[in-house]
Design a protein around this motif. Structure first.
Motif: not given
Length: 75
Positions: A12-13, A50-51, A67-68
């Protein structure tokens, strides 16, 4: 052709740029090359990240957290 801007979050961030505070990014996969695997010609086995490239200032953020989540920008 430029990719569409996305917003990103881990849990949730919401992620914001560390430099300018922007919240829109261009996403791409980045290989984290190691000298050993490059030497043995198996760089394809290196870990990927992941960039997130800030849409506003261009600063590149790298994340290996799987988890992004990426969200398309609202129209």
């Amino acid at each position: 052709m430029a990719r569409k801007p996305v917003r990103a979050a881990i849990g949730d961030v919401w992620i914001t740029c560390q430099v300018c505070g922007g919240d829109l990014f261009r996403e791409r996969q980045v290989l984290l090359n190691s000298a050993g695997l490059e030497f043995m010609k198996v760089a394809w086995a290196d870990e990927a990240a992941t960039g997130l490239i800030c849409w506003q200032c261009g600063y590149v953020h790298l994340f290996v957290n799987k988890d992004i989540k990426l969200y398309r920008r609202d129209k």
